[in-house]
Design a protein around this motif. Structure first.
Motif, PDB file in Angstrom:
ATOM      1  N   MET A 165       0.828  -1.208   0.000  1.00  0.00           N
ATOM      2  CA  MET A 165       0.000   0.000   0.000  1.00  0.00           C
ATOM      3  C   MET A 165       0.861   1.257   0.000  1.00  0.00           C
ATOM      4  O   MET A 165       1.869   1.336   0.701  1.00  0.00           O
ATOM      5  N   ASP A 166       0.445   2.232  -0.776  1.00  0.00           N
ATOM      6  CA  ASP A 166       1.133   3.521  -0.840  1.00  0.00           C
ATOM      7  C   ASP A 166       0.706   4.370   0.354  1.00  0.00           C
ATOM      8  O   ASP A 166      -0.467   4.758   0.446  1.00  0.00           O
ATOM      9  N   PRO A 167       1.609   4.685   1.282  1.00  0.00           N
ATOM     10  CA  PRO A 167       1.216   5.464   2.467  1.00  0.00           C
ATOM     11  C   PRO A 167       0.725   6.869   2.133  1.00  0.00           C
ATOM     12  O   PRO A 167       0.067   7.512   2.951  1.00  0.00           O
ATOM     13  N   ASP A 168       1.044   7.364   0.923  1.00  0.00           N
ATOM     14  CA  ASP A 168       0.635   8.705   0.523  1.00  0.00           C
ATOM     15  C   ASP A 168      -0.627   8.703  -0.341  1.00  0.00           C
ATOM     16  O   ASP A 168      -1.003   9.742  -0.896  1.00  0.00           O
ATOM     17  N   ASP A 169      -1.269   7.553  -0.455  1.00  0.00           N
ATOM     18  CA  ASP A 169      -2.525   7.485  -1.194  1.00  0.00           C
ATOM     19  C   ASP A 169      -3.553   8.393  -0.519  1.00  0.00           C
ATOM     20  O   ASP A 169      -3.680   8.424   0.708  1.00  0.00           O
ATOM     21  N   GLU A 170      -4.315   9.159  -1.323  1.00  0.00           N
ATOM     22  CA  GLU A 170      -5.235  10.151  -0.773  1.00  0.00           C
ATOM     23  C   GLU A 170      -6.307   9.517   0.115  1.00  0.00           C
ATOM     24  O   GLU A 170      -6.683  10.071   1.155  1.00  0.00           O
ATOM     25  N   VAL A 171      -6.824   8.368  -0.278  1.00  0.00           N
ATOM     26  CA  VAL A 171      -7.854   7.702   0.522  1.00  0.00           C
ATOM     27  C   VAL A 171      -7.293   7.295   1.874  1.00  0.00           C
ATOM     28  O   VAL A 171      -7.907   7.528   2.929  1.00  0.00           O
ATOM     29  N   LEU A 172      -6.104   6.699   1.857  1.00  0.00           N
ATOM     30  CA  LEU A 172      -5.494   6.248   3.103  1.00  0.00           C
ATOM     31  C   LEU A 172      -5.072   7.429   3.975  1.00  0.00           C
ATOM     32  O   LEU A 172      -5.139   7.352   5.208  1.00  0.00           O
ATOM     33  N   LEU A 173      -4.648   8.524   3.346  1.00  0.00           N
ATOM     34  CA  LEU A 173      -4.275   9.716   4.113  1.00  0.00           C
ATOM     35  C   LEU A 173      -5.474  10.279   4.861  1.00  0.00           C
ATOM     36  O   LEU A 173      -5.367  10.682   6.025  1.00  0.00           O
ATOM     37  N   ARG A 174      -6.643  10.319   4.198  1.00  0.00           N
ATOM     38  CA  ARG A 174      -7.855  10.835   4.862  1.00  0.00           C
ATOM     39  C   ARG A 174      -8.254   9.930   6.027  1.00  0.00           C
ATOM     40  O   ARG A 174      -8.628  10.423   7.099  1.00  0.00           O
ATOM     41  N   ASP A 175      -8.167   8.631   5.800  1.00  0.00           N
ATOM     42  CA  ASP A 175      -8.477   7.698   6.889  1.00  0.00           C
ATOM     43  C   ASP A 175      -7.524   7.899   8.061  1.00  0.00           C
ATOM     44  O   ASP A 175      -7.926   7.859   9.231  1.00  0.00           O
ATOM     45  N   ARG A 176      -6.246   8.124   7.740  1.00  0.00           N
ATOM     46  CA  ARG A 176      -5.249   8.284   8.798  1.00  0.00           C
ATOM     47  C   ARG A 176      -5.478   9.579   9.580  1.00  0.00           C
ATOM     48  O   ARG A 176      -5.226   9.629  10.783  1.00  0.00           O
ATOM     49  N   GLU A 177      -5.949  10.620   8.895  1.00  0.00           N
ATOM     50  CA  GLU A 177      -6.259  11.876   9.591  1.00  0.00           C
ATOM     51  C   GLU A 177      -7.376  11.666  10.607  1.00  0.00           C
ATOM     52  O   GLU A 177      -7.311  12.156  11.740  1.00  0.00           O
ATOM     53  N   ARG A 178      -8.403  10.927  10.201  1.00  0.00           N
ATOM     54  CA  ARG A 178      -9.500  10.655  11.137  1.00  0.00           C
ATOM     55  C   ARG A 178      -9.035   9.727  12.256  1.00  0.00           C
ATOM     56  O   ARG A 178      -9.507   9.832  13.393  1.00  0.00           O
ATOM     57  N   LEU A 179      -8.116   8.822  11.938  1.00  0.00           N
ATOM     58  CA  LEU A 179      -7.541   7.954  12.967  1.00  0.00           C
ATOM     59  C   LEU A 179      -6.824   8.780  14.028  1.00  0.00           C
ATOM     60  O   LEU A 179      -6.940   8.510  15.232  1.00  0.00           O
ATOM     61  N   GLU A 180      -6.082   9.792  13.596  1.00  0.00           N
ATOM     62  CA  GLU A 180      -5.360  10.635  14.561  1.00  0.00           C
ATOM     63  C   GLU A 180      -6.320  11.363  15.486  1.00  0.00           C
ATOM     64  O   GLU A 180      -6.021  11.566  16.670  1.00  0.00           O
ATOM     65  N   ALA A 181      -7.479  11.764  14.980  1.00  0.00           N
ATOM     66  CA  ALA A 181      -8.483  12.415  15.828  1.00  0.00           C
ATOM     67  C   ALA A 181      -9.018  11.442  16.875  1.00  0.00           C
ATOM     68  O   ALA A 181      -9.201  11.801  18.049  1.00  0.00           O
ATOM     69  N   VAL A 182      -9.251  10.204  16.464  1.00  0.00           N
ATOM     70  CA  VAL A 182      -9.711   9.171  17.405  1.00  0.00           C
ATOM     71  C   VAL A 182      -8.637   8.915  18.460  1.00  0.00           C
ATOM     72  O   VAL A 182      -8.928   8.787  19.659  1.00  0.00           O
ATOM     73  N   ARG A 183      -7.390   8.854  18.027  1.00  0.00           N
ATOM     74  CA  ARG A 183      -6.292   8.622  18.967  1.00  0.00           C
ATOM     75  C   ARG A 183      -6.160   9.776  19.966  1.00  0.00           C
ATOM     76  O   ARG A 183      -5.840   9.555  21.139  1.00  0.00           O
TER      77      ARG A 183
END
Length: 332
Positions: free
Chosen positions: A94-112
């Motif tokens: 998986m490409d860590p800079d993929d836009e879909v995965l980046l958006r998911d990761r941003e929401r993950l950081e809010a949950v964290r």
């Protein structure tokens, strides 16, 4: 170490399970750490039944692992299933800079961030209890240095931390091990541990709720088991040591860190200590009953006007040596 090849049917089932948009995103999120169904629902913006169904399919294919903690259910990337190798391969692709995965990761950081705030609130509410005991023994950095020294004689592939508390032992060894697991009975303490591990960027360790007397873990699973400042809370310390020995690999090591005998009754009355320290001969006897051989015992004197001496007992499972001895005798 190269991954073991997967049976054709397992590989096909795993690829089918991962080959869907939502499930692939879920797999990427769990590559970042363990998450509850409600947290994944919040991140993905989808209904809980839909997320639960996708997680069920991933778990059935062996790509993720499921475990319960009180009323919560956690999911994390597979590490102990046949599909773990496929999970690792898919995450690597998986490409860590993929836009879909980046958006998911941003929401993950809010949950964290929310999780960390809740954990910190609990920690602040109880910090005075831990601080009161810390002042009575050697500084934490000295104790941690002694722990690291005791286990420095051999590499550690897998480490189990019983009574993990804040997760500090896992954090201490994360850079030296392949994987680590922390067990604690307290959901509140596990929240603290998760927040601490996430803040430290630890990805190869996880924590889960469990009974130290009856671990939901396979036999012969860990190179090292650490029991740090836990036994004095227990009614049946020998039973806990036997369970620790059960999950230890042949030749593996158990490190017990606790107090030398003392007379501070207030620890029993105010802090739920069942035992006021352990005499060396008692601990050696218990370790022996668990099938372990004591290899070293070290004492750390208290600091300042403290009155608690910290003891470190290191014991080894001798099955590997016994097999080697028998082989030598047969050759001779």
């Amino acid at each position: 170490m190269p991954a073991s090849p997967l049976h054709f049917a397992l590989l096909l089932d795993g690829l089918k399970a991962a080959g869907e948009d939502t499930r692939l995103r879920l797999l990427a999120l769990m590559g970042e750490g363990e998450l509850t169904v409600s947290e994944l629902t919040e991140i993905m913006g989808q209904s809980q039944p839909r997320i639960s169904r996708h997680l069920k399919l991933l778990a059935e294919a062996g790509l993720v692992e499921r475990f319960r903690e009180a009323s919560w259910v956690f999911y994390r990337r597979a590490t102990d299933t046949a599909g773990a190798a496929l999970t690792a391969a898919l995450l690597d692709l998986m490409d860590p800079d993929d836009e879909v995965l980046l958006r998911d990761r941003e929401r993950l950081e809010a949950v964290r961030a929310t999780r960390a705030a809740q954990a910190q609130a609990y920690f602040r509410a109880h910090a005075h209890e831990w601080d009161a005991i810390r002042r009575l023994h050697a500084p934490d950095d000295e104790v941690e240095a002694a722990i690291a020294s005791a286990l420095s004689t051999a590499p550690i592939g897998s480490l189990l931390d019983l009574g993990t508390g804040t997760g500090r032992i896992l954090e201490l060894f994360a850079g030296q091990i392949e994987r680590g697991v922390g067990i604690d009975l307290s959901s509140d303490m596990l929240s603290v541990a998760r927040a601490n591990l996430e803040r430290a960027g630890v990805r190869n360790c996880s924590v889960r709720q469990g009974d130290i007397y009856n671990l939901a873990l396979p036999r012969d699973a860990f190179d090292v088991v650490v029991i740090h400042q836990v036994l004095h809370f227990l009614e049946d310390a020998p039973r806990a040591l036997k369970e620790a020995a059960r999950v230890l690999k042949p030749g593996g090591r158990v490190l017990v860190v606790d107090f030398d005998p003392h007379d501070l009754e207030f620890l029993r009355e105010q802090h739920a200590h069942r035992r006021l320290g352990f005499a060396p001969e008692i601990m050696e006897s218990w370790l022996s009953q668990a099938g372990l051989t004591l290899t070293s015992h070290r004492l750390l004197a208290p600091s300042g006007e403290g009155r608690l001496t910290v003891s470190l007992w290191l014991a080894r499972d001798m099955r590997a040596e016994a097999v080697a001895d028998n082989n030598r005798k047969e050759v001779a």
